[in-house]
Design a protein around this motif. Structure first.
Motif, mmCIF file in Angstrom:
data_model
loop_
_atom_site.group_PDB
_atom_site.id
_atom_site.type_symbol
_atom_site.label_atom_id
_atom_site.label_comp_id
_atom_site.label_asym_id
_atom_site.label_seq_id
_atom_site.Cartn_x
_atom_site.Cartn_y
_atom_site.Cartn_z
ATOM 1 N N TYR A 126 -8.439 0.568 5.791
ATOM 2 C CA TYR A 126 -8.258 -0.792 5.950
ATOM 3 C C TYR A 126 -9.503 -1.497 5.393
ATOM 4 O O TYR A 126 -9.517 -2.626 4.797
ATOM 5 C CB TYR A 126 -8.065 -1.171 7.397
ATOM 6 N N SER A 127 -10.760 -0.793 5.290
ATOM 7 C CA SER A 127 -11.976 -1.646 4.750
ATOM 8 C C SER A 127 -11.743 -1.789 3.484
ATOM 9 O O SER A 127 -12.374 -2.729 2.728
ATOM 10 C CB SER A 127 -12.845 -0.592 5.044
ATOM 11 N N THR A 128 -10.976 -0.690 2.678
ATOM 12 C CA THR A 128 -10.663 -0.898 1.341
ATOM 13 C C THR A 128 -9.464 -1.867 1.054
ATOM 14 O O THR A 128 -9.705 -2.743 0.158
ATOM 15 C CB THR A 128 -10.163 0.516 0.603
ATOM 16 N N HIS A 141 -0.921 2.568 0.391
ATOM 17 C CA HIS A 141 -1.770 1.272 0.044
ATOM 18 C C HIS A 141 -0.929 0.100 -0.521
ATOM 19 O O HIS A 141 -1.446 -1.068 -0.105
ATOM 20 C CB HIS A 141 -2.474 1.973 -1.202
ATOM 21 N N SER A 142 0.082 0.091 -1.337
ATOM 22 C CA SER A 142 0.801 -1.008 -2.064
ATOM 23 C C SER A 142 1.525 -1.575 -0.816
ATOM 24 O O SER A 142 1.645 -2.978 -0.788
ATOM 25 C CB SER A 142 1.532 -0.400 -3.324
ATOM 26 N N VAL A 143 2.136 -0.723 -0.138
ATOM 27 C CA VAL A 143 2.717 -1.345 1.048
ATOM 28 C C VAL A 143 1.860 -2.256 2.067
ATOM 29 O O VAL A 143 2.404 -3.429 2.346
ATOM 30 C CB VAL A 143 3.802 -0.379 2.065
ATOM 31 N N GLY A 144 0.875 -1.650 2.450
ATOM 32 C CA GLY A 144 -0.246 -2.425 3.154
ATOM 33 C C GLY A 144 -0.646 -3.689 2.344
ATOM 34 O O GLY A 144 -0.854 -4.766 3.333
ATOM 35 N N LYS A 145 -1.117 -3.642 1.184
ATOM 36 C CA LYS A 145 -1.344 -4.763 0.373
ATOM 37 C C LYS A 145 -0.213 -5.763 0.476
ATOM 38 O O LYS A 145 -0.738 -6.997 0.612
ATOM 39 C CB LYS A 145 -1.635 -4.248 -1.028
ATOM 40 N N SER A 146 0.618 -5.571 0.263
ATOM 41 C CA SER A 146 2.021 -6.388 0.330
ATOM 42 C C SER A 146 2.170 -6.928 1.643
ATOM 43 O O SER A 146 2.392 -8.164 1.938
ATOM 44 C CB SER A 146 3.551 -5.790 -0.095
ATOM 45 N N LEU A 147 1.983 -6.211 2.708
ATOM 46 C CA LEU A 147 2.133 -6.765 3.956
ATOM 47 C C LEU A 147 0.946 -7.576 4.619
ATOM 48 O O LEU A 147 1.422 -8.663 4.982
ATOM 49 C CB LEU A 147 2.025 -5.666 5.027
ATOM 50 N N PHE A 148 -0.135 -7.241 4.144
ATOM 51 C CA PHE A 148 -1.240 -8.258 4.406
ATOM 52 C C PHE A 148 -1.447 -9.531 3.645
ATOM 53 O O PHE A 148 -1.930 -10.532 3.948
ATOM 54 C CB PHE A 148 -2.613 -7.481 4.179
#
Length: 540
Positions: free
Chosen positions: A106-108, A78-85
């Motif tokens: 991804y919806s979250t 989750h944290s990696v994805g948040k940073s990536l987006f």
């Protein structure tokens, strides 16, 4: 919802997500190659991690034979994805087949994101993946339907639970009405797309898929009831649906007439959709117009199906062949299909429904998809008599009321040079019959690179054709002369402008080549016979 909300396009590999993405990109969506590469790499890592401990399969796709997918593992990303987006543009559009089983994640992660969920007929997906060269699929073709069920079960559940932020569409329906996707995005979420660009179908590249094993693959899929139930559920919920079923019974309503002159090697493709339709077509007539090709004769002799009649005759030309088919036909309506083209059975179904509602409509026509030497999708115009008198824009692949053809005596057999279909449309209009344009892509027109200028379009032949049609229907031309002449002048001016533009390109190329005329490679290009033909054509 904000119009700059991220858009995620997902669906099983081989389901048409790539074509939809290319279309949306041409319509104005921003697809960044580097962003997609990074995001898809991120998704692959998620799938591999969640599939650890599973038995074989394709972990990169999130699939194992025992369907072991540890959803708890996803949270660690989750944290990696948040940073990536965070580092992606606000109007990001992301094409990601692998994300179909992690949509809730991804919806979250992106609460304002919208989702296009894509599915395709599973037997076509299987054929596409087998032919794609994927070594794992080649060795384990049984994976495809398991993955199709796995992916599309997730897609269906997400669509049910998140109707406000998702649109479910069939890619089989998309290829008939691409612009409907742009309309749906605007109506539901307010995305503002360029209307002109949304009607630009340059994205279209037909897949060279063999149809030989499709019936077998379809039967294989439907052998399990759970498969059928899932496909029906997808059809029922789809915002853009392709439902092969219809309440219209085609028996005694439709005849299909296929003239064939030395084109037997194309017949299997032409007959494919007609043979595999869930709506049985009882009257298919192939008119062998004096073929001399041994392959064609052999193929025609081998046809042994109760609903296909082969008429053998001496060569009489296209009009004569079609008229022979009309005389032998049993249907109330007739689909004219050239041996090297293909038509969707939905074309027949929709045309019949239109003509059953209005007994004054005699011709129903649709938009063509071009394939073969060149690929494109072309939207044709709604019916207008002055436009038709000016030029033929309605292809012969139409559904026509037999009563109307009988009234005018069929196709004019004296028109040996071509454009006999154009004269037929004018004649039908003159006799009071109406035309209806279905603004969908419902048939495929094969482009064959045989000659740069076809026989009928040679200037001397074109002049003879137009003179004959004008003389035959002179009163109709006279009554429309005030609208017709300005239209003709406008078309001529547009053509002249195009020629001037192309001549400028040729002059510039000639100038550039002359500067480097001593370079051997460029000499070869300049002297190439094909290049010379193109240059001469443009200069004319």
């Amino acid at each position: 919802m904000p119009t700059n909300a991220p858009l995620i396009i997902t669906g099983m590999h081989g389901s048409g997500t790539d074509a939809i993405s290319r279309y949306l990109q041409s319509a104005g969506f921003h697809f960044d190659v580097n962003s997609e590469k990074a995001l898809n790499s991120f998704q692959t890592k998620i799938n591999r991690s969640a599939c650890k401990g599973g038995h074989k399969g394709i972990p990169d796709w999130g699939y194992t034979e025992d369907l072991k997918f540890n959803y708890a593992k996803i949270e660690s990303f989750h944290s990696v994805g948040k940073s990536l987006f965070t580092h992606q543009p606000n109007n990001l559009a992301w094409h990601s087949p692998n994300s179909a089983i992690t949509l809730d994640f991804y919806s979250t992660l992106l609460p304002n994101a919208n989702f296009i969920l894509v599915y395709q007929n599973p037997w076509e997906v299987k054929q596409a993946l087998i032919q794609s060269g994927n070594s794992i699929i080649e060795q384990n073709p049984q994976y495809v339907y398991d993955i199709w069920n796995w992916y599309n079960s997730h897609i269906l559940e997400f669509a049910k639970s998140n109707s406000e932020k998702s649109i479910l569409i069939s890619s089989n329906a998309f290829i008939q009405e691409p612009y409907k996707v742009a309309e749906l995005l605007h109506q539901k979420w307010g995305y503002k797309l360029d209307r002109q660009k949304a009607r630009d179908y340059s994205f279209y590249t037909p897949e060279p898929i063999s149809r030989e094993y499709i019936p077998k693959l379809r039967n294989e899929f439907f052998s399990e009831s759970k498969n059928k139930e899932l496909l029906e559920s997808l059809h029922n919920m789809s915002a853009l649906k392709f439902d092969a079923k219809s309440t219209t019974a085609l028996s005694n309503l439709i005849s299909v007439i296929i003239p064939c002159y030395n084109q037997g090697h194309y017949l299997d493709e032409a007959l494919y959709a007609l043979r595999t339709s869930t709506n049985t077509i009882d009257d298919i007539i192939i008119v062998n117009d004096g073929s001399t090709d041994s392959t064609t004769i052999e193929i025609l002799d081998s046809i042994n199906e109760s609903n296909i009649q082969v008429i053998n005759q001496i060569n009489g030309g296209l009009s004569n062949a079609r008229n022979s088919g009309i005389k032998a036909s049993k249907g109330k309506y007739i689909l004219f299909l050239d041996a090297d083209n293909k038509a969707d059975t939905r074309y027949i179904l929709e045309a019949i429904e239109i003509m059953e509602r209005d007994d004054k409509t005699a011709v129903v026509y649709a938009n063509p998809r071009f394939f073969g030497e060149h690929s494109l999708m072309r939207t044709v115009k709604d019916f207008e008599i002055t436009e038709l008198l000016n030029q033929n824009y309605i292809d012969a692949c139409t559904v026509v009321r037999k009563e109307a053809l009988d009234q005018i005596g069929g196709f004019d057999e004296s028109m040996k040079l071509g454009y006999e279909d154009w004269e037929t449309w004018i004649n039908l209009h003159k006799h009071g019959w109406k035309f209806h344009h279905i603004d969908k892509f419902l048939f495929d027109y094969r482009v064959k690179d045989q000659s740069m200028v076809t026989n009928s379009n040679k200037p001397e032949n074109r002049e003879k054709i137009v003179s004959y049609v004008c003389r035959k229907h002179i009163e109709l031309y006279k009554s429309n002369i005030e609208q017709l002449i300005p239209k003709m002048v406008k078309n001529y001016a547009e053509l002249e402008s195009l020629c001037i533009e192309r001549q400028g390109i040729i002059d510039q190329l000639t100038t550039n080549l002359s500067k480097y005329q001593n370079i051997p490679a460029l000499k070869a290009i300049k002297n190439n016979s094909t290049i010379k033909k193109i240059a001469n054509l443009f200069s004319k």
